[in-house]
Design an enzyme around this catalytic site. Structure first.
Site, PDB file in Angstrom:
ATOM      1  N   ASP A  89      41.374  43.013  32.140  1.00 49.00           N
ATOM      2  CA  ASP A  89      40.454  41.899  32.314  1.00 49.00           C
ATOM      3  C   ASP A  89      40.679  40.949  31.136  1.00 49.00           C
ATOM      4  OD1 ASP A  89      38.593  40.155  33.266  1.00 49.00           O
ATOM      5  OD2 ASP A  89      37.004  41.621  33.528  1.00 49.00           O
TER       6      ASP A  89
HETATM    7  C1  BGC Z   1      36.164  38.472  34.656  1.00 53.18           C
HETATM    8  C2  BGC Z   1      37.129  38.793  35.766  1.00 53.18           C
HETATM    9  C3  BGC Z   1      37.966  37.586  36.079  1.00 53.18           C
HETATM   10  C4  BGC Z   1      38.669  37.137  34.817  1.00 53.18           C
HETATM   11  C5  BGC Z   1      39.571  35.931  35.033  1.00 53.18           C
HETATM   12  C6  BGC Z   1      36.849  37.825  33.460  1.00 53.18           C
HETATM   13  O1  BGC Z   1      35.939  37.358  32.555  1.00 53.18           O
HETATM   14  O2  BGC Z   1      35.512  39.646  34.266  1.00 53.18           O
HETATM   15  O3  BGC Z   1      36.425  39.233  36.888  1.00 53.18           O
HETATM   16  O4  BGC Z   1      38.871  37.881  37.090  1.00 53.18           O
HETATM   17  O5  BGC Z   1      37.705  36.777  33.862  1.00 53.18           O
HETATM   18  O6  BGC Z   1      38.878  34.791  35.283  1.00 53.18           O
END
Ligand code: BGC
Length: 743
Positions: free
Chosen positions: A289
């Site tokens: 993530d």
């Molecule tokens: C979120 C993810 C997301 C990623 C990219 C993160 O902060 O937890 O779900 O896909 O950002 O935007």
């Protein structure tokens, strides 16, 4: 979408039970050869470059941890993927840098959070899940994929398949609610929708099952917080939707931010190497993530980037999203012999495999056709599809006074509330390239539906938040002068989603007070709720006879709501997440286990609260219709089930009301005596059927022996002989029972 009159879908557990079988993808030998041929040409630096993902700096979806010049890094072969770049022109520009300026010309893969639509925004996933219509959910993901692919994208960071029992957590809006069985079915449907049958087709995109795993169990519902659940609970509750996604062929997985039992998920060998890549034999790619590799330093399990990179790559995280750990540390770790190069090769193989599967090596500009982009963006067929999804997502919570559907009796409608004339908040969080200007809001939808025959008057009354009551008197006066009031209350779109945990779940600001005042006028009130999570509606349930849960429905919100209000569509949604009586009751969910001291009224030493019932205010599986369905007795074709047998279950369902309608027939089981404690009720099948007025259908289910098994903490699947109860119904309190033995 070709609309089917009859929606007959049956989901039984056997579709998702995988036992020890391993599979996921049948590896394509030709692709494997090509992957190897590229890998052989790569230097260590180039390999590690493929494991690095950077965001477009103009559209960040997280905090930027460090600043690097993206273009220089791409040209140096130090970037394998980008996120938050969309639109053919932009994608092509970056792709040209990778393809033309790097030594090996390896294309980038472009990802974005296409969570509920790209530009034609559909209902938030929590809402869409309330349709219990897997064809519709799959189609909704397909619509999003077609539009996203036309905008140059090849990868979405969706579906989020985290099971969530805590509505304080803002991210419940992204998921499919509290049940692992339904969650598994929805996960598979969404993966199929995004990916279609052919990942290399120009109108499909790779999906990403996230966040692996346990993120929905953050303590106190506070985002990013600690997670500590038993391995038993992990296996029976949180893993099934991920496993279903893997089985459906999801191309990628994303690590979770949270720790689980003391180890951050991104660095968890147990989760990624042992379960995902080991037990499930998953050959797709795992992306971290946002910054979650580097966050292991802040978690306090790595003292620097180098240690964070080592932990993550060892655990099986193949790509570092905006963490800068892999590019800055991995090469040194390999050269020093701390990290074996075979681990790097394994990760890079997965990255390259994804790019081959997407067809990027055959044509890196496959997704870059400006004509197609123009044609597909916000096309009429997409809006139609989203309208169908939106109206089927709506859940009718109360209709005690029979006000709905609104009929010709009402010549003037007073539209009151901060969400009535408000396109932006219909979009929900994570609305990608959504634009409020594309939205038909509630006021517009209603005005268009009634034409000139009914007077629509509007007063905002108050804001979503804050304590400004200056608009109250105008709203109250309006209510007095109209035949019926439609009140549009709820949350704004940033009150749910990431980083949007809340401890007070009643209507925010002075909205409830406004509702109370409008109710006092005596004019009939229809309460329309727009929100991204289950709310606390104790006062509303008691005092307002007509309540419609509309969630955040996207660009067609107003039309879909008007369809339901005026009876063009008879609501059929059923909740997928329970609504609590109050915040102190959280977590509250339907599939709880029996305690040693089950509830007995007026007894002190039994499990209960002194000031609140044990059951939710509105439970999972609940939702009304304008018509009524009556269930006959449940018939079983046998009383005793032996190994290998299948139990045939049938129940007649009759539409005894005044409207044609759709019903979600739900089948639950209870294992009365097993070696570990089991839930009092577990969903094991559902069918959505359409019945005309007066019509009866005999709904049939098949329960196979393996549907009665359950998982243990070590991953093995077992069953126990003894009695099972079976419940069939359309609402939690309207059920027919039967029982049988397992031998
Ligand atoms: C979120 C993810 C997301 C990623 C990219 C993160 O902060 O937890 O779900 O896909 O950002 O935007």
């Amino acid at each position: 979408m070709g609309k089917k009159r009859w929606i007959a879908q049956c989901f039984m557990l056997s579709a998702f039970v995988v036992g020890n079988m391993s599979c996921v993808f049948a590896a394509d030998a030709r692709i494997e050869e090509r992957v190897d041929s590229v890998l052989r040409l790569m230097t260590l630096t180039e390999k590690i470059g493929q494991m690095n993902q950077l965001s477009n700096k103009e559209d960040l979806t997280g905090q930027q941890l460090e600043y690097f010049d993206t273009e220089t890094l791409i040209r140096a072969g130090q970037v394998g993927s980008m996120l938050n770049v969309a639109g053919v022109e932009k994608v092509r520009r970056y792709q040209e840098m990778a393809v033309n300026d790097t030594r090996l010309h390896i294309p980038l893969v472009f990802g974005l959070d296409v969570v509920h639509g790209f530009r034609t925004i559909s209902p938030i996933p929590l809402a869409e899940s309330c349709s219990w219509n897997m064809d519709l959910i799959e189609h909704s993901a397909r619509v999003a994929a077609v539009e996203a692919a036309a905008a140059g994208l090849q990868w979405t960071f969706a579906p989020m398949v985290d099971i969530a029992r805590d509505p304080r957590w803002g991210r419940v809006m992204e998921g499919a609610g509290e049940d692992p069985f339904l969650g598994a079915a929805i996960a598979a449907a969404r993966v199929k929708g995004f990916q279609g049958d052919d990942l290399s087709a120009e109108n499909t995109i790779a999906a990403c099952a996230k966040h692996f795993v346990g993120y929905g169990a953050v303590e106190g519902g506070r985002d990013y917080n600690t997670v500590d659940i038993s391995t038993q609970r992990l296996r029976e509750l949180y893993l099934p939707p991920f496993e279903a996604a893997a089985r459906a062929g999801v191309a990628t997985f994303m690590n979770a931010f949270n720790e689980l039992m003391g180890i951050p998920a991104t660095g968890s060998t147990f989760l990624v190497r042992d379960i995902l890549k080991g037990e499930w034999n998953y050959d797709g790619m795992v992306v971290s993530d946002w910054g979650s590799v580097a966050e292991m330093i802040v978690h306090g399990v790595a003292c620097d980037k180098s240690e964070a990179a080592r932990l993550a790559v060892t655990a099986g995280c193949d790509m570092d999203m905006e963490g800068y750990c892999y590019v800055s540390a991995l090469e040194d770790l390999v050269r020093k012999g701390v990290v074996p190069e075979s681990l790097i090769d394994d990760a890079v193989r997965r990255v390259l495999r994804l790019k081959f599967r997407l067809g990027l090596f055959d044509d890196p500009y496959r997704y870059c056709d400006t004509e197609r982009e123009k044609r597909e963006t916000l096309s009429a067929d997409k809006r139609d599809a989203v309208r169908s999804v939106a109206r089927e997502s709506i859940v009718l919570l109360e209709n005690r006074e029979g006000i709905l559907p609104l009929n010709k009796r009402y010549k003037s409608i007073g539209l009151i509330g901060p969400l009535a004339d408000n396109p932006d908040d219909m979009l929900g969080s994570w609305c990608a390239w959504g634009d409020g200007r594309d939205v038909v809001d509630i006021r517009q939808g209603i005005e268009q539906a009634v034409g000139k025959s009914v007077a629509i008057r509007y007063a905002k009354g108050c804001e979503v938040e804050g304590d400004d009551r200056s608009g109250f008197s105008e709203a109250i006066q309006l209510a007095r002068e109209c035949d019926v009031v439609v009140m549009c209350l709820g949350e704004n779109r940033f009150m749910s989603g990431e980083g949007a945990s809340r401890t007070r779940l009643t209507l925010p600001g002075v909205q409830r007070e406004l509702l109370q005042k409008v109710k006092e006028t005596g004019t009939p009130v229809v309460l329309l709720l727009t929100n991204g999570r289950p709310l606390v509606l104790d006062w509303e349930k008691e005092n307002i006879g007509t309540i419609v849960e509309c969630w955040q429905l996207g660009v067609e919100a107003g039309n879909a709501i008007a369809d339901v209000l005026f009876g063009k569509y008879n609501p059929s949604g059923k909740l997928v997440m329970s609504f609590p009586h109050n915040e102190g009751q959280i977590p509250v969910y339907y599939n709880c286990k029996s305690t040693g001291r089950p509830y007995i009224p007026n007894e002190r030493y039994v499990t209960h609260y002194q000031d609140c019932p044990n059951e939710p205010l509105y439970s999972f599986g609940y939702g009304l219709s304008y018509t009524r369905f009556e269930y006959g007795d449940v018939a079983l074709d046998k009383d005793i089930l032996a190994e290998g047998d299948t139990l045939h279950v049938s129940v007649p369902v009759t539409n005894v009301g005044d409207y044609d309608g759709e019903e979600v027939v739900q089948l639950y089981i209870r294992d009365l005596c097993s070696r570990i404690t089991r839930p009092e009720k577990e969903l094991r099948g559902f069918k959505k059927i359409a019945l005309k007025r007066g019509e009866t259908q005999v709904v049939e289910f098949e329960v196979s022996f393996s549907d009665l098994e359950y998982v243990l903490a070590d991953g093995s699947r077992v069953w126990d002989p003894g009695t099972f109860e079976l419940f069939v119904g359309g609402n939690p309190d309207v059920v027919k029972k039967a029982s049988f033995e397992l031998k």
